[in-house]
Design a protein around this motif. Structure first.
Motif, mmCIF file in Angstrom:
data_model
loop_
_atom_site.group_PDB
_atom_site.id
_atom_site.type_symbol
_atom_site.label_atom_id
_atom_site.label_comp_id
_atom_site.label_asym_id
_atom_site.label_seq_id
_atom_site.Cartn_x
_atom_site.Cartn_y
_atom_site.Cartn_z
ATOM 1 N N LEU A 153 -5.138 9.718 -6.798
ATOM 2 C CA LEU A 153 -4.605 8.566 -7.527
ATOM 3 C C LEU A 153 -5.518 7.345 -7.354
ATOM 4 N N PHE A 154 -5.959 7.120 -6.119
ATOM 5 C CA PHE A 154 -6.890 6.012 -5.857
ATOM 6 C C PHE A 154 -8.161 6.189 -6.690
ATOM 7 N N ALA A 162 -14.532 2.149 0.190
ATOM 8 C CA ALA A 162 -14.009 1.181 1.167
ATOM 9 C C ALA A 162 -12.514 0.939 0.928
ATOM 10 N N GLN A 163 -12.117 0.844 -0.361
ATOM 11 C CA GLN A 163 -10.685 0.653 -0.670
ATOM 12 C C GLN A 163 -9.869 1.861 -0.219
ATOM 13 N N ARG A 167 -7.139 0.880 2.425
ATOM 14 C CA ARG A 167 -5.800 0.815 1.850
ATOM 15 C C ARG A 167 -5.033 2.116 2.006
ATOM 16 N N LEU A 168 -5.750 3.224 2.190
ATOM 17 C CA LEU A 168 -5.059 4.506 2.211
ATOM 18 C C LEU A 168 -5.261 5.272 3.529
ATOM 19 N N LYS A 169 -6.514 5.552 3.860
ATOM 20 C CA LYS A 169 -6.742 6.463 4.993
ATOM 21 C C LYS A 169 -6.326 5.852 6.317
ATOM 22 N N ARG B 98 -8.329 -5.217 -8.812
ATOM 23 C CA ARG B 98 -8.530 -6.613 -8.394
ATOM 24 C C ARG B 98 -7.917 -7.617 -9.377
ATOM 25 N N VAL B 99 -6.727 -7.294 -9.867
ATOM 26 C CA VAL B 99 -5.968 -8.250 -10.666
ATOM 27 C C VAL B 99 -5.441 -9.316 -9.697
#
Lengths: 261, 249
Positions: A153-154, A162-163, A167-169, B98-99
């Motif tokens: 999904l990401f 990096a996100q 944000r997830l892992k 990045r909204v």
């Protein structure tokens, strides 16, 4: 009801054992260098309070620094492993080798290498070696257990590596990491104490050294007082980390959710 | 109606040498509700992942005549981040794009409203029922205003009443937004109720066996489930599915 019993039962048992201990020592006139009575241990604890506290602080400080270093380096290496399979294949066997080598066996070597004049650094390294592995292995497991559909999904929404990591892992690794931290904190204390024993007499001033010193001088009540402080320290570390685990996970993780809801 | 995507001889063979899909030829037209129907393990989910771009075809190609549109994806499980509130989960696609955050919260709450979860923004996934979690998942798929919505057996794990409710809500959202939906299911009745066109796939490797178009515009109308028209339509789809099993056997 059961909440109160959780505290009442162990306390009741502890008081009963202490009372029996005191009575037996008095009844059979057991000499204090064989088994000191609780009252004698308490007296030693109070008499030597300043020096024991300073030793406690020495041991605690090394334990905490080693633990903090283990957490930071364990997470960093686990993240590195998760990003590069090659690095993992290369380094993992050595991480395991470091873990399975008994710390008692390598303590003299590390102490010689680092030098007696920097004994605290040697203790720190030894405690770190012991505490490091549970952080590494648990974090590695956590990073690998991240929900693959969420990763998809990401990616579908154009997330950068990096996100995905931040944000997830890393959040999904938290329950594993906190479990590893609980083990590692206890091991950091054990590592510090074992290393202090390894360092032996001389410059070390931690609780283990108090125990060795008191044993050599047959000050057994003092030795028991130091044991007692070590146990209290271990329990305090365990409960602190359990509390942190609960506070972090209580909102969302099954392990921290009360059954009746 | 303009073509959104065209699958031309798309195949996917896994590293193990097993061919999951293909060759698959399929055209997706704007505003359609297409169901991919087939027996378990026929590569329906793989086909959906290929369309989403989560997997690359090992042969063939997918052509997007008007460019690849923004895509929403709904998995079989709600696939929510358990450490994040419903609102934070819904907001995710906007955050990743990045909204600005003052906009994301309002849009996430609006999306939650649309799936009937007003006021549940601060709830954590474990505090919600299975059906509500799936609603959060749908809100997340819709929040970035996709043109194409891909759904992988989204209601398979839900009880029958919740499933029927969500079927109706999905049809309302589809009609209101003018979405193109590709819906993977193994339920003949679900595909019959929901879709403008049911594509029946063969057992692995999945290929198109038959296409059954609906004579009726799908609408949220529970009574339709008890009409002879519905039964005839379902029968037609079922016999196509049976044919596929026979060919395989």
């Amino acid at each position: 009801m059961s909440g109160k019993l959780t505290y009442a039962l162990p306390v009741a048992l502890g008081v009963a054992v202490l009372a029996a201990w005191e009575l037996l020592v008095r009844a059979y006139n057991i000499p204090p260098f064989v088994l000191p009575a609780p009252s004698a241990i308490l007296a030693a604890l109070l008499a030597d309070w300043p020096s024991l506290m300073s030793s406690l602080w020495t041991t605690l400080r090394i334990t905490l620094i080693a633990f903090a270093l283990a957490v930071v380096s364990g997470i960093a290496l686990a993240v590195l492993f998760s990003q590069s399979r090659v690095v993992e294949m290369m380094l993992y066997p050595y991480a395991v080798a470091l873990q399975v080598t008994p710390v008692v066996a390598i303590a003299p070597l590390i102490i010689i290498w680092v030098g007696f004049e920097r004994i605290n650094l040697a203790l720190l390294i030894l405690a770190w070696i012991v505490a490091f592995f549970p952080i590494l292995s648990n974090t590695t497991l956590g990073l690998r257990s991240t929900d693959h559909n969420l990763i998809d999904l990401f990616r579908l929404h154009g997330a950068s590596p990096a996100q995905i990591l931040w944000r997830l892992k890393l959040p999904s690794t938290l329950p594993y990491l906190l479990g590893g931290m609980k083990t590692a904190a206890g091991l950091a204390l054990i590592g510090t104490v074992v290393a202090e024993y390894g360092a032996g007499s001389g410059t070390a001033t931690g609780l283990a050294w108090r125990i060795v010193e008191a044993g050599n001088r047959l000050q057994i009540p003092r030795m028991f007082a130091a044991f007692f402080l070590l146990t209290v320290l271990g329990i305090a570390i365990f409960f602190t980390l359990s509390l942190i685990e609960y506070l972090v996970l209580r909102k969302w993780h099954e392990s921290a959710v009360s059954k009746e809801k | 109606m303009s073509v959104v995507a065209e699958l031309k001889g798309v195949e996917r063979t896994f590293a193990s040498g097993i061919k999951a899909v293909g060759p698959l030829n399929l055209e997706l037209r704007e505003g359609e509700f297409v169901s991919l129907l087939g027996p378990s393990g026929c590569g329906k989910s793989t086909a959906l992942r290929l369309i989403a771009g989560l997997l690359e075809p090992t042969a063939g190609e997918i052509v997007w005549p008007n460019g690849k549109p923004p895509i929403g994806f709904v998995f079989q499980d709600p696939t929510l981040m358990p450490w994040a509130t419903a609102r934070a989960n819904v907001r995710l696609p906007l955050d990743l794009a990045r909204v600005p955050s003052e906009e994301t919260t309002a849009r996430a709450d609006a999306a939650l409203d649309r799936v009937g979860l007003s006021g549940f923004g601060n709830a954590y996934p474990r505090e919600l029922s299975g059906g509500m979690r799936m609603r959060v998942s749908i809100a997340r798929a819709l929040v970035a205003k996709p043109k194409l919505l891909l759904m992988d057996e989204p209601f398979a794990a839900l009880d029958e009443m919740t499933r029927q409710e969500l079927n109706d809500d999905l049809l309302r959202l589809w009609r209101a937004d003018g979405l193109t939906i590709v819906f993977v299911t193994h339920s003949v009745y679900e595909s019959t109720y929901l879709s403008t066109r049911t594509v029946v796939l063969t057992p692995r490797p999945g290929r198109v066996l038959a296409e059954v178009a609906s004579e009726r515009m799908p609408a949220p109308d529970p009574a339709y489930r008890f009409t002879t028209q519905f039964a005839d339509h379902a029968n037609e789809v079922t016999s196509a599915l049976r044919n596929g099993m026979k060919i395989a056997a």
